[in-house]
Write a protein that holds these residues in place. Structure first.
Motif, PDB file in Angstrom:
ATOM      1  N   UNK A  64     -42.005 -26.381  -0.805  1.00  0.00           N
ATOM      2  CA  UNK A  64     -40.553 -26.196  -0.703  1.00  0.00           C
ATOM      3  C   UNK A  64     -40.164 -25.838   0.736  1.00  0.00           C
ATOM      4  N   UNK A  65     -40.929 -24.912   1.330  1.00  0.00           N
ATOM      5  CA  UNK A  65     -40.626 -24.487   2.700  1.00  0.00           C
ATOM      6  C   UNK A  65     -40.892 -25.613   3.691  1.00  0.00           C
ATOM      7  N   UNK A  66     -42.026 -26.296   3.548  1.00  0.00           N
ATOM      8  CA  UNK A  66     -42.369 -27.391   4.460  1.00  0.00           C
ATOM      9  C   UNK A  66     -41.336 -28.518   4.369  1.00  0.00           C
ATOM     10  N   UNK A  67     -40.913 -28.833   3.150  1.00  0.00           N
ATOM     11  CA  UNK A  67     -39.958 -29.917   2.948  1.00  0.00           C
ATOM     12  C   UNK A  67     -38.520 -29.528   3.159  1.00  0.00           C
ATOM     13  N   UNK A  68     -38.273 -28.230   3.351  1.00  0.00           N
ATOM     14  CA  UNK A  68     -36.915 -27.708   3.552  1.00  0.00           C
ATOM     15  C   UNK A  68     -35.995 -28.152   2.411  1.00  0.00           C
ATOM     16  N   UNK A  69     -36.470 -27.908   1.184  1.00  0.00           N
ATOM     17  CA  UNK A  69     -35.690 -28.268  -0.004  1.00  0.00           C
ATOM     18  C   UNK A  69     -34.497 -27.320  -0.117  1.00  0.00           C
ATOM     19  N   UNK A 172     -37.478 -36.690   1.455  1.00  0.00           N
ATOM     20  CA  UNK A 172     -38.709 -37.017   0.737  1.00  0.00           C
ATOM     21  C   UNK A 172     -39.725 -35.923   1.034  1.00  0.00           C
ATOM     22  N   UNK A 173     -40.342 -35.360  -0.030  1.00  0.00           N
ATOM     23  CA  UNK A 173     -41.302 -34.266   0.136  1.00  0.00           C
ATOM     24  C   UNK A 173     -42.539 -34.614  -0.692  1.00  0.00           C
ATOM     25  N   UNK A 174     -43.688 -34.780  -0.030  1.00  0.00           N
ATOM     26  CA  UNK A 174     -44.882 -35.296  -0.702  1.00  0.00           C
ATOM     27  C   UNK A 174     -46.098 -34.435  -0.388  1.00  0.00           C
ATOM     28  N   UNK A 175     -46.888 -34.151  -1.415  1.00  0.00           N
ATOM     29  CA  UNK A 175     -48.242 -33.617  -1.261  1.00  0.00           C
ATOM     30  C   UNK A 175     -49.166 -34.573  -1.997  1.00  0.00           C
ATOM     31  N   UNK A 176     -50.255 -34.978  -1.356  1.00  0.00           N
ATOM     32  CA  UNK A 176     -51.095 -36.006  -1.966  1.00  0.00           C
ATOM     33  C   UNK A 176     -52.545 -35.907  -1.517  1.00  0.00           C
ATOM     34  N   UNK A 177     -53.424 -36.406  -2.368  1.00  0.00           N
ATOM     35  CA  UNK A 177     -54.823 -36.561  -1.979  1.00  0.00           C
ATOM     36  C   UNK A 177     -54.890 -37.596  -0.858  1.00  0.00           C
ATOM     37  N   UNK A 218     -38.149 -46.965   7.816  1.00  0.00           N
ATOM     38  CA  UNK A 218     -36.847 -46.525   8.302  1.00  0.00           C
ATOM     39  C   UNK A 218     -36.513 -45.076   8.051  1.00  0.00           C
ATOM     40  N   UNK A 219     -37.470 -44.293   7.558  1.00  0.00           N
ATOM     41  CA  UNK A 219     -37.254 -42.851   7.447  1.00  0.00           C
ATOM     42  C   UNK A 219     -37.146 -42.237   8.843  1.00  0.00           C
ATOM     43  N   UNK A 220     -36.455 -41.121   8.914  1.00  0.00           N
ATOM     44  CA  UNK A 220     -36.333 -40.367  10.159  1.00  0.00           C
ATOM     45  C   UNK A 220     -37.011 -39.004  10.004  1.00  0.00           C
ATOM     46  N   UNK A 221     -37.241 -38.340  11.140  1.00  0.00           N
ATOM     47  CA  UNK A 221     -37.780 -36.971  11.154  1.00  0.00           C
ATOM     48  C   UNK A 221     -39.043 -36.843  10.308  1.00  0.00           C
ATOM     49  N   UNK A 289     -39.929 -36.519   5.098  1.00  0.00           N
ATOM     50  CA  UNK A 289     -39.144 -37.490   5.862  1.00  0.00           C
ATOM     51  C   UNK A 289     -37.706 -37.445   5.360  1.00  0.00           C
ATOM     52  N   UNK A 290     -36.793 -37.959   6.149  1.00  0.00           N
ATOM     53  CA  UNK A 290     -35.369 -37.911   5.839  1.00  0.00           C
ATOM     54  C   UNK A 290     -34.796 -39.312   5.840  1.00  0.00           C
ATOM     55  N   UNK A 291     -33.920 -39.591   4.870  1.00  0.00           N
ATOM     56  CA  UNK A 291     -33.192 -40.846   4.893  1.00  0.00           C
ATOM     57  C   UNK A 291     -32.031 -40.706   5.875  1.00  0.00           C
ATOM     58  N   UNK A 292     -31.962 -41.575   6.866  1.00  0.00           N
ATOM     59  CA  UNK A 292     -30.901 -41.446   7.875  1.00  0.00           C
ATOM     60  C   UNK A 292     -29.505 -41.427   7.240  1.00  0.00           C
ATOM     61  N   UNK A 293     -28.633 -40.600   7.783  1.00  0.00           N
ATOM     62  CA  UNK A 293     -27.266 -40.515   7.272  1.00  0.00           C
ATOM     63  C   UNK A 293     -26.472 -41.755   7.644  1.00  0.00           C
TER      64      UNK A 293
END
Length: 293
Positions: A64-69, A172-177, A218-221, A289-293
């Motif tokens: 949550x903190x890493x993804x800034x939810x 978008x916030x992902x944790x994965x193997x 095309x994701x940003x950040x 990652x962020x979807x551009x506004x």
């Protein structure tokens, strides 16, 4: 062509059937072995004695903190398991959460757990293919994917679907193997393929591959972080839990009768996951990652 271990080898229909069977059959065993959060834990490196249950909840808080939810976000929990992350997002951040999975048993159990936690009005759990969801474009502020990306047979298509579902400015916030790299020895590739089969996983990619895919789409950040050292204790503890089970003839007999040989093979493969971490073949990564506004 040399097998790198980093590709999907099979048919999507067969993979989906394996995922459904795996989780429908194993839901009780997963909760017995791992608890309500059927994912890796997060440990401070100087305090590895924390219980796995606390460490698993820590993973959600760290993500949550890493993804800034943001609080109050409309969230898609993509590959929701038995709903533990959805419940934390709803309870701790007042999020409105849809959880989707291929497993009907996970939908049933997640719905029960949300009711028990008092967040049934903030959560919904649905049978749906995360690769081809039925939601309209721009439906969510956050797409949350905690250990489901490794199940996806086409990583680019999955990340593109997540982008479609996000509102402008959504996260978008992902944790994965993850795999170590694309230069694995044949024995390391064989180990990965065995784990893919026994854990009903498509394949893994190195963490930097995900960063590049997000940028290309095309994701940003875009940001990535390797949490392997914080997560590896998961499999030390899991191997310790599994070891006496597979050595107990009565348990083995009951497991074979109730679940079949594939499930026994899964329990027997838990120590192999620890081996994969010890050999550096398997790693644990997060990215946002962020979807551009």
């Amino acid at each position: 062509m040399t097998d790198t271990g980093l590709t999907f080898d099979g048919r999507v229909e067969d993979l989906h059937r394996a995922v459904r069977d795996h989780y429908d059959k194993l839901i009780d065993l997963y909760e017995e072995m791992w608890g309500e959060h059927i994912h890796h834990g997060y440990w401070d490196l100087d305090d590895l004695g924390v219980s796995r249950h606390l460490a698993q909840r820590r993973t959600v808080r760290e993500l949550i903190a890493f993804g800034e939810v943001p609080e109050g976000a409309r969230v898609l929990d993509s590959g929701c398991g038995v709903g533990a992350s959805s419940i934390m997002l709803a309870r701790d951040l007042a999020c409105d959460v849809d959880g989707i999975t291929l497993s009907s048993e996970q939908v049933r159990r997640a719905t029960e757990k949300a009711e028990e936690a008092g967040v049934a009005d903030q959560t919904r759990f649905l049978l749906m293919d995360a690769m081809r969801s039925t939601y309209p474009d721009a439906s969510f502020d956050v797409v949350w994917s905690l250990e489901s990306c490794e199940l996806m047979p086409d990583k680019r298509a999955y990340l593109a679907e997540c982008l479609r579902l996000l509102r402008p400015g959504g996260r978008l916030v992902v944790a994965t193997w993850c795999g170590r790299d694309d230069r694995l020895a044949p024995s390391e590739v064989r180990l990965l393929r065995r784990l893919y089969r026994d854990f009903a996983v498509s394949h893994v990619l190195p963490l930097d591959h995900y960063g590049r895919l997000c940028e290309e789409l095309g994701y940003a950040d875009v940001a990535t972080a390797d949490w392997t050292e914080h997560a590896r204790t998961t499999w030390k503890l899991s191997a310790e839990i599994a070891r006496p089970l597979v050595r107990d003839p009565l348990f083995v007999w009951k497991l074979l009768r109730a679940k079949g040989t594939d499930v026994f093979r899964f329990v027997n493969s838990v120590p192999l996951m620890k081996q994969a971490y010890d050999r550096g073949v398997m790693r644990y990564g997060v990215f946002r990652a962020v979807k551009p506004a």
